[in-house]
Design a protein around this motif. Sequence first.
Motif, PDB file in Angstrom:
ATOM      1  N   GLY A   9       0.816  -1.206   0.000  1.00  0.00           N
ATOM      2  CA  GLY A   9       0.000   0.000   0.000  1.00  0.00           C
ATOM      3  C   GLY A   9       0.853   1.261   0.000  1.00  0.00           C
ATOM      4  N   ARG A  10       0.172   2.368  -0.203  1.00  0.00           N
ATOM      5  CA  ARG A  10       0.864   3.650  -0.246  1.00  0.00           C
ATOM      6  C   ARG A  10       1.542   3.951   1.093  1.00  0.00           C
ATOM      7  N   TYR A  11       0.849   3.587   2.178  1.00  0.00           N
ATOM      8  CA  TYR A  11       1.441   3.765   3.499  1.00  0.00           C
ATOM      9  C   TYR A  11       1.605   2.399   4.149  1.00  0.00           C
ATOM     10  N   MET A  12       2.771   2.139   4.626  1.00  0.00           N
ATOM     11  CA  MET A  12       3.007   0.840   5.233  1.00  0.00           C
ATOM     12  C   MET A  12       3.211   1.020   6.730  1.00  0.00           C
ATOM     13  N   PHE A  13       2.368   0.338   7.508  1.00  0.00           N
ATOM     14  CA  PHE A  13       2.503   0.364   8.965  1.00  0.00           C
ATOM     15  C   PHE A  13       3.263  -0.887   9.382  1.00  0.00           C
ATOM     16  N   GLU A  14       4.504  -0.720   9.781  1.00  0.00           N
ATOM     17  CA  GLU A  14       5.286  -1.871  10.212  1.00  0.00           C
ATOM     18  C   GLU A  14       5.389  -1.838  11.733  1.00  0.00           C
ATOM     19  N   VAL A  15       4.527  -2.628  12.366  1.00  0.00           N
ATOM     20  CA  VAL A  15       4.423  -2.556  13.824  1.00  0.00           C
ATOM     21  C   VAL A  15       5.332  -3.595  14.462  1.00  0.00           C
ATOM     22  N   CYS A  16       6.139  -3.136  15.408  1.00  0.00           N
ATOM     23  CA  CYS A  16       7.056  -4.049  16.083  1.00  0.00           C
ATOM     24  C   CYS A  16       6.289  -4.906  17.075  1.00  0.00           C
ATOM     25  N   GLN A  17       6.620  -6.184  17.120  1.00  0.00           N
ATOM     26  CA  GLN A  17       5.898  -7.099  18.004  1.00  0.00           C
ATOM     27  C   GLN A  17       6.840  -7.881  18.917  1.00  0.00           C
ATOM     28  N   THR A  18       8.130  -7.554  18.928  1.00  0.00           N
ATOM     29  CA  THR A  18       9.080  -8.316  19.743  1.00  0.00           C
ATOM     30  C   THR A  18       8.917  -7.983  21.233  1.00  0.00           C
ATOM     31  N   GLY A  19       9.484  -8.848  22.077  1.00  0.00           N
ATOM     32  CA  GLY A  19       9.394  -8.781  23.529  1.00  0.00           C
ATOM     33  C   GLY A  19       9.096  -7.429  24.158  1.00  0.00           C
ATOM     34  N   PRO A  20      10.043  -6.494  24.144  1.00  0.00           N
ATOM     35  CA  PRO A  20       9.827  -5.229  24.837  1.00  0.00           C
ATOM     36  C   PRO A  20       8.583  -4.483  24.360  1.00  0.00           C
TER      37      PRO A  20
ATOM     38  N   ALA B  51      13.488   0.597  19.157  1.00  0.00           N
ATOM     39  CA  ALA B  51      12.821   1.742  19.772  1.00  0.00           C
ATOM     40  C   ALA B  51      12.101   1.259  21.023  1.00  0.00           C
ATOM     41  N   CYS B  52      12.715   0.277  21.688  1.00  0.00           N
ATOM     42  CA  CYS B  52      12.073  -0.436  22.788  1.00  0.00           C
ATOM     43  C   CYS B  52      11.617   0.492  23.910  1.00  0.00           C
ATOM     44  N   GLY B  53      12.317   1.586  24.115  1.00  0.00           N
ATOM     45  CA  GLY B  53      11.975   2.494  25.192  1.00  0.00           C
ATOM     46  C   GLY B  53      10.783   3.373  24.858  1.00  0.00           C
ATOM     47  N   TYR B  54      10.376   3.349  23.604  1.00  0.00           N
ATOM     48  CA  TYR B  54       9.305   4.247  23.161  1.00  0.00           C
ATOM     49  C   TYR B  54       8.134   3.418  22.633  1.00  0.00           C
ATOM     50  N   ALA B  55       8.018   2.209  23.197  1.00  0.00           N
ATOM     51  CA  ALA B  55       7.035   1.246  22.716  1.00  0.00           C
ATOM     52  C   ALA B  55       5.636   1.593  23.227  1.00  0.00           C
ATOM     53  N   PRO B  56       4.593   1.080  22.569  1.00  0.00           N
ATOM     54  CA  PRO B  56       4.624   0.392  21.272  1.00  0.00           C
ATOM     55  C   PRO B  56       4.871   1.378  20.134  1.00  0.00           C
ATOM     56  N   MET B  57       5.394   0.853  19.050  1.00  0.00           N
ATOM     57  CA  MET B  57       5.794   1.757  17.977  1.00  0.00           C
ATOM     58  C   MET B  57       5.703   1.068  16.621  1.00  0.00           C
ATOM     59  N   MET B  58       5.802   1.867  15.591  1.00  0.00           N
ATOM     60  CA  MET B  58       5.840   1.295  14.240  1.00  0.00           C
ATOM     61  C   MET B  58       6.675   2.191  13.346  1.00  0.00           C
ATOM     62  N   GLN B  59       7.082   1.592  12.239  1.00  0.00           N
ATOM     63  CA  GLN B  59       7.784   2.380  11.233  1.00  0.00           C
ATOM     64  C   GLN B  59       6.790   2.732  10.141  1.00  0.00           C
ATOM     65  N   MET B  60       6.821   3.992   9.715  1.00  0.00           N
ATOM     66  CA  MET B  60       6.001   4.382   8.575  1.00  0.00           C
ATOM     67  C   MET B  60       6.905   5.159   7.639  1.00  0.00           C
ATOM     68  N   GLY B  61       7.287   4.516   6.569  1.00  0.00           N
ATOM     69  CA  GLY B  61       8.216   5.169   5.653  1.00  0.00           C
ATOM     70  C   GLY B  61       9.539   5.416   6.326  1.00  0.00           C
ATOM     71  N   LYS B  62       9.988   6.667   6.241  1.00  0.00           N
ATOM     72  CA  LYS B  62      11.313   6.978   6.740  1.00  0.00           C
ATOM     73  C   LYS B  62      11.355   7.089   8.264  1.00  0.00           C
ATOM     74  N   HIS B  63      10.212   7.310   8.882  1.00  0.00           N
ATOM     75  CA  HIS B  63      10.226   7.665  10.299  1.00  0.00           C
ATOM     76  C   HIS B  63       9.522   6.661  11.190  1.00  0.00           C
ATOM     77  N   TYR B  64       9.812   6.789  12.468  1.00  0.00           N
ATOM     78  CA  TYR B  64       9.159   5.961  13.478  1.00  0.00           C
ATOM     79  C   TYR B  64       7.979   6.727  14.057  1.00  0.00           C
ATOM     80  N   LYS B  65       6.917   6.004  14.356  1.00  0.00           N
ATOM     81  CA  LYS B  65       5.804   6.557  15.116  1.00  0.00           C
ATOM     82  C   LYS B  65       5.812   5.825  16.441  1.00  0.00           C
TER      83      LYS B  65
END
Lengths: 166, 370, 451
Positions: free
Chosen positions: A78-89, A129-143
């Motif tokens: 898709g035009r916007y990709m939400f890559e959500v981290c799901q690992t331990g922290p 970005a474990c300290g700022y969880a939960p988070m995801m990557q969208m394009g160049k930046h982290y949310k």
Amino acid sequence: MIQFSDSKLKEVEKIIARYPQGKQKSAVIPVLHLAQQEFGGWLDVPVMDYVASLLSITPIEVYEVATFYSMFNLKPVGRYMFEVCQTGPCMISGADNIIDYIGKKLGIKPGETTSDGMFTLKTVECLGACGYAPMMQMGKHYKEHLTPQRVDEIVDECRRNAASNN
Amino acid sequence: MADEKQLFKVTIDNITVEVEPGTTILMAARQIGGDVTPPAMCFYSKLQGSGGKCRTCLVEVSKGSEKDPRPMPKLVASCRTTVMDGMEVKNITSDKVMDARAGVVEFLLLNHPLDCPICDQAGECHLQDLSYEHGKEGTRYEFSRRTFEKEDFGPYIQLHMTRCILCYRCTYVAAQLTDSRVHGVLDRGDHAEISTYISKAITNDFSGNMIDVCPVGALTDKTFRFKNRVWFTKPVQAHRDCDKCCGKVTLWNRGDEVLRVTARKDEWGEVESYDGKPGWICNTCRFDKKKLSDWVIEGPTNVNRHSVISTNHYVNGKVPQETIAEVMGGRQPKLLMDIHDVSDVNDPSVDLSVIPGPATGATFNNKKQQ
Amino acid sequence: MGRKLLLEKAHVENIRHFDVYRREGGYRSVEKALKTMNPDAVTEEVKKSGLRGRGGAGFPAGMKWSFLAKPEGVPRYLVVNADESEPGTFKDRYLMEFLPHILIEGMIVASYALGSNRSYIYIRGEYWWIVDILEQAIEEARNNGFLGKNILGSGFDCDIFVHRGAGAYICGEETALIESLEGKRGNPRIKPPFPAIKGVWDCPTVVNNVETISAVVPIINEGGEEYAKIGVGKSTGTKLISACGNINKPGVYEIDMTISVEEFIYSDEYCGGVANGKRLKACIPGGSSVPILPANLLLKTAKGETRMMNYESLSDGGFATGTMMGSGGFIVLDEDQCVVKHTYTLARFYRHESCGQCSPCREGTGWMEKLLLRLDRGQGKMSDIDLLWDIQRKIEGNTICPLGDAAAWPVAAAIRHFRDEFEWHVLNPEECTRRNYGLAHYADPLEVTVA
């Protein structure tokens, strides 16, 4: 016809120049990044063949690399990709709920793209970005510090941006 | 002599051998032969850069060298570790090694189908031999196995990725024997696979050697697939004048019919070398010369007597090196009863394959009277 | 309040830019090294400092530098490992994002010591925006004569390039990183030869972590011996710890390795205690691959001594009752967290990141993940726990690179210390899907179960 613009070709030349003479194969990952951005967010076979020809390496060398690294998309996204981290922290900070929320909101499961081609939801492993969880990557930046409200805002923002760019 | 090369002494399972510096532990062990040689699934001495991946050849280095006698902290891949002077290595005498090896066999079989009866490689499969020697009966894996669709690498070679153990040997063949490699290892981790990515045919003249180096039934000869079981065929050595390769092959016949042509293999399952050069064969010899009249027959192939391909005769058969006594520090295995002490049947000095007609009691009685 | 060597200036406004960084005393170490020291003296200073690699393995950096082969006419390379991907670790990101110049400064000095005229930063692909920050910093340094030809008239030429990866944890392993830098799949190489002899493009190469290289700056400024005075024993200098999980103040902290674990978790200067008033259950103090410890073993060693935040104290007791400093990714789990599930996510991570080259790791990581998922969902069997133990044992030490160990250790430690929680999942298949085992006895000052 797959072809970089002149300015992008200059960029490719600059990338190749970072490496010693004759070691242009080293440029394959950066050039694939560039190609993915330029040609629709994913790497189709002709795109990879084009990269191979630019770097004078065989196509299989490019396929091997493109399939190894998780940031290269081998299928349309898709035009916007939400890559959500799901690992331990992230998990202990509530990533599962965020993934569920995004999935329900957009009506897709992880790995799928909305029918309008706007959003892809993907679960990924640790993004550092474990300290700022939960988070995801969208394009160049982290949310980071995601909450359902924050997700709503991001989705709205994407829709607005898409509408104004069309 | 001044320029005489200094040799390194290395002791493997209590047997000492002298080898040239730069020799790997595995190659040193092959000089000794027999059970002390670690098995190798990915290493192939004729392919540069191969080895280190499957971990079946792990050994324990109990003494690093004469100069630095400290043991190595971890088990090492014998195929990629070079010997040092005075090094002491434990292979079958190390419980740690045997345990780790059993683990590796289990890992290799985890996703490998256990359907040898319908696999074309059965009877000459290195994984089959390995699991027979080092594996355990039964599996502890209770999940569905990884499967892939079959893929054709052109008209002659078929890839059945489900059976692949990712030894990478075929990629080395493609890179080192052919002019351009069109297949490789794609993806990563437990879903890594051998593929061309674009279902391309591999058409190079030497691509057929990929079949010979494949230790399992992942790459098979389409001209032979399911024509016969290997143990029903009779391997014979043959040659022809070939302008592309050495032309020295093994024909796998049934009657007067040539079912399959392969390169000649040595006792480690690798292609034989001639004048120091590996005897790879070209695709013309392998796939196109399927008539007996194409070949000059030299004689039967010597097949290891432990092999299932045993319908051949054993004239000049090579008896594997017996190492038990040396490994055990001079002690002989205790034989409870030697059958030959009490019976004349199957007297080892009688070559069954050279006697005319079937063997009878008379064969052995006569022998005794002589 | 501990000393800060790296993050001292992190909060100065616009420290990201050359002018501010320079005004605050930046690039002094380059001047000192290039003008007053020869390359070997720089290496000697790093050796004296006792600086240990900050990427996870803790190998003495000066020693690594001195192993570098220096054949005539062959270029040598310094590659900075910024492929930070270990779950729980995000300290290098912080450093590069806010203090890019300290890395560039350290790289120039290190390149001078090693004789590298082209040095590379291999940064993980996901840190996309940081590439721009670094490239801008490099540009600024070049414009001010700290990079390029004949730096500060010393005759030393150096350039720095940023190479962005594309998503592979394994590329944090130095030989996989080198393969990736060469434009190949990130398959770790079989060693020997080590990179110091044959690294990138077959040339002698040193690969160091971002924090390690940044620490060269205070070492040169203050002298190796001064640096070595900070900390205790072989844990010299300061260490960045990235704290995350269920704590009040997640973030990156610089510690001088003389504080206790308890102080680190509960003091307001650092983590600020466990979030929401919950109690501490367990902690992984050095990034996901190091052994998890229950609260009672975390705060005190098996001998009953206070556990300190340094290499020695954290590993006190070996793997039976200790853990490791690792990369400094400090993950705190509160009483509501499920160790089985957490271990499952880590197993999934390692399965996902295994390169697939060698069989124990390729097959074993997937098997462990499947078993752990089954256990987490209450569908497991008692024998699965022993099976997991056996699988991890057969992976550990038998693989080409340390990823096999990294995948095995968390599973081993979880079973070692939390076996009753695993058993509870088997015995209460319904209940375990609705609630977690809780704190149980993990914080009690009792004798600990050790498998």
